[in-house]
Design an enzyme around this catalytic site. Structure first.
Site, PDB file in Angstrom:
ATOM      1  N   HIS A 155       0.836  -1.222   0.000  1.00  0.00           N
ATOM      2  CA  HIS A 155       0.000   0.000   0.000  1.00  0.00           C
ATOM      3  C   HIS A 155       0.866   1.266   0.000  1.00  0.00           C
ATOM      4  O   HIS A 155       0.436   2.307   0.504  1.00  0.00           O
ATOM      5  CB  HIS A 155      -0.939   0.053   1.217  1.00  0.00           C
ATOM      6  N   SER A 276      13.350  22.035 -16.347  1.00  0.00           N
ATOM      7  CA  SER A 276      12.058  22.694 -16.513  1.00  0.00           C
ATOM      8  C   SER A 276      12.279  24.002 -17.255  1.00  0.00           C
ATOM      9  O   SER A 276      13.285  24.681 -17.040  1.00  0.00           O
ATOM     10  CB  SER A 276      11.449  22.959 -15.137  1.00  0.00           C
ATOM     11  N   LYS A 282      14.778  22.248 -11.316  1.00  0.00           N
ATOM     12  CA  LYS A 282      14.168  20.940 -11.602  1.00  0.00           C
ATOM     13  C   LYS A 282      15.087  19.978 -12.347  1.00  0.00           C
ATOM     14  O   LYS A 282      15.834  20.363 -13.226  1.00  0.00           O
ATOM     15  CB  LYS A 282      12.882  21.115 -12.429  1.00  0.00           C
ATOM     16  N   GLU A 289       8.643   8.691 -16.990  1.00  0.00           N
ATOM     17  CA  GLU A 289       7.242   9.094 -17.118  1.00  0.00           C
ATOM     18  C   GLU A 289       6.677   8.764 -18.495  1.00  0.00           C
ATOM     19  O   GLU A 289       5.526   8.352 -18.631  1.00  0.00           O
ATOM     20  CB  GLU A 289       7.100  10.603 -16.878  1.00  0.00           C
TER      21      GLU A 289
END
Ligand code: ARG
Length: 456
Positions: A155, A276, A282, A289
């Site tokens: 979980h 970024s 970033k 992704e």
């Protein structure tokens, strides 16, 4: 107008032709188409359906067409309905009337089914190699992290400490089953539909087994209707790609998590991370992704092919032309993702020291205390209950399990002794595991050795 349209008074409307043309996709199967045609011609020669001299001419024309397509000299556009008609047209251009014999005892229905199976054979072999490459990359990292301790989760809550190698070996096992599934698929794909003709076979004395043998296939698709109208092989293959993508997407997701500041466990090389356009600080995990995101494409192809095939009456229907869109998309995306994932992992470092200290005395060692009491003959449920009280105490005092005093332990169960603290390190918890397939160093080593042998 195709050569087979003599019953028509008009040629196909431009829009209708553009709509129905598939050469932008099946054009990629030109080599399979030519290989299939050459085998077919050789069979026609052997069976004396065409003469030796005719066959030789057709074969050399096919070979030069292949060279011309490969070199870019011969180009197709949407006016060529599909790769089969394009090649046939080119042959006739090259050698005249003899070229018109190529299609004897064959239909585009069995031809396209063969092309697809040959394409599948080639691509499955490549995919298996790529999968094994990714397994090897994971194995290399596992060997490096034989003693790196990380939290294991359920979980996404800390559950019990595990070895990082064990975690990666789980992915190696998953990918191993993907390889098995592909091999299984390959077995079923490796049969020739050629000679089924349009749907019912032919009155000409062909030898289907000979063609299959020439193509290096393990036999023929027995039923001619089945041969031209089934695409379950394609469905099976795309399902396998979808499963590969589920597995990859999970690994991708973990890499995204591990590289976050919160986990601070994985660090991507600059060559595999992105910045970024707005926030200078970033370093984003875009590659992982995108693997996660591209999973949607492959699922799309699965739903696509299932929907194309649903409720189609036997035998061939033009709907089935759409299958190659889904098939090639699944092949390309899955292959790309497997390759990039191996590249990304090779350019990722994992911090060996990230979790071990943090996990010493951590609540994720609670089960160690339960097992401790069970070994002292306390029934499991009661032991679980007692340790639950220890956890409640630790939480309320904001303490780790190894910071709770023995006296407090004893208040909860007199069975607790001083040696309980020996069980409260992450390392001891891992070392104490006895069961087969567990995260103990011995068992992890067994798995490492197993995969080293298997993948070498
Ligand atoms: N382009 C067609 C396909 O990919 C080839 C088979 C055409 N057969 C036919 N009966 N129209 O399915």
């Amino acid at each position: 107008m195709p050569t087979w349209n003599s019953r028509f008074k008009k040629s196909l409307d431009e829009k209708a032709l553009k709509f129905s043309s598939s050469i932008d996709i099946d054009g990629k199967l030109y080599n399979e188409d030519i290989v299939g045609s050459i085998a077919h011609v050789k069979m026609l020669m052997k069976q004396k359906i065409i003469s030796y001299a005719e066959g030789k001419k057709i074969i050399s024309a096919l070979e030069s067409i292949r060279k011309e397509i490969l070199s870019g000299k011969l180009k197709y556009d949407w006016r060529n309905e599909d790769i089969h008609s394009f090649i046939e047209e080119q042959i006739t251009k090259k050698i005249g009337a003899i070229g018109k014999k190529l299609h004897t005892a064959r239909s585009r229905n069995d031809q396209v089914a063969l092309d697809e199976r040959l394409y599948l054979k080639k691509e499955i072999t490549t995919l298996i190699k790529t999968l094994i490459g990714l397994q090897k990359t994971l194995l290399k990292i596992s060997s490096k992290h034989k003693s790196t301790i990380v939290p294991g989760y359920t979980h996404l809550q800390r559950a019990q400490p595990i070895l990082f190698a064990h975690h990666l070996l789980a992915y190696i096992s998953m990918l191993g089953r993907d390889v098995e599934r592909l091999n299984d698929c390959l077995k079923r794909a490796d049969k020739s539909p050629l000679g089924a003709a349009a749907l019912s076979g032919t009155t000409l004395p062909i030898d289907r087994n000979y063609t299959a043998k020439l193509l290096g296939m393990k036999g023929i698709v027995e039923n001619s209707l089945d041969a031209v109208s089934s695409r379950d092989i394609v469905i099976e293959f795309i399902s396998t790609c979808a499963i590969i993508m589920v597995n990859l997407s999970r690994l991708a997701e973990e890499l995204v998590l591990w590289s976050s500041q919160e986990f601070a466990f994985a660090q991507f090389d600059d060559s595999f991370a992105t910045g970024s356009s707005l926030m200078p600080q970033k370093k984003n995990p875009d590659i992982a992704e995108l693997v996660r995101g591209k999973t949607g494409r492959v699922y799309g192809t699965l739903i696509g092919i299932l929907t194309v095939m649903k409720s189609l009456p036997l035998a061939y229907n033009r709907d089935m032309q759409e299958d190659k869109f889904h098939l090639t998309e699944a092949v390309n995306t899955t292959k790309d993702c497997l390759e990039i994932m191996a590249g990304l992992l090779k350019h990722t470092s994992f911090r060996k020291d990230r979790f071990e200290k943090e996990l010493d005395g951590d609540l994720s060692l609670s089960t160690e205390l339960v097992d401790y009491l069970v070994r002292k003959e306390i029934p499991f449920r009661e032991a679980h209950n007692n340790v639950g009280k220890v956890v409640a105490l630790a939480v309320s005092k904001k303490k780790k399990l190894n910071e709770i005093l023995l006296a407090d332990y004893k208040k909860i169960s007199p069975k607790f002794e001083k040696n309980l603290y020996n069980f409260l390190t992450a390392k001891s918890s891992i070392n104490n595991r006895l069961s087969d397939g567990s995260t103990s160093p011995k068992e992890v080593d067994k798995q490492l050795k197993f995969w080293m042998r298997k993948l070498s």
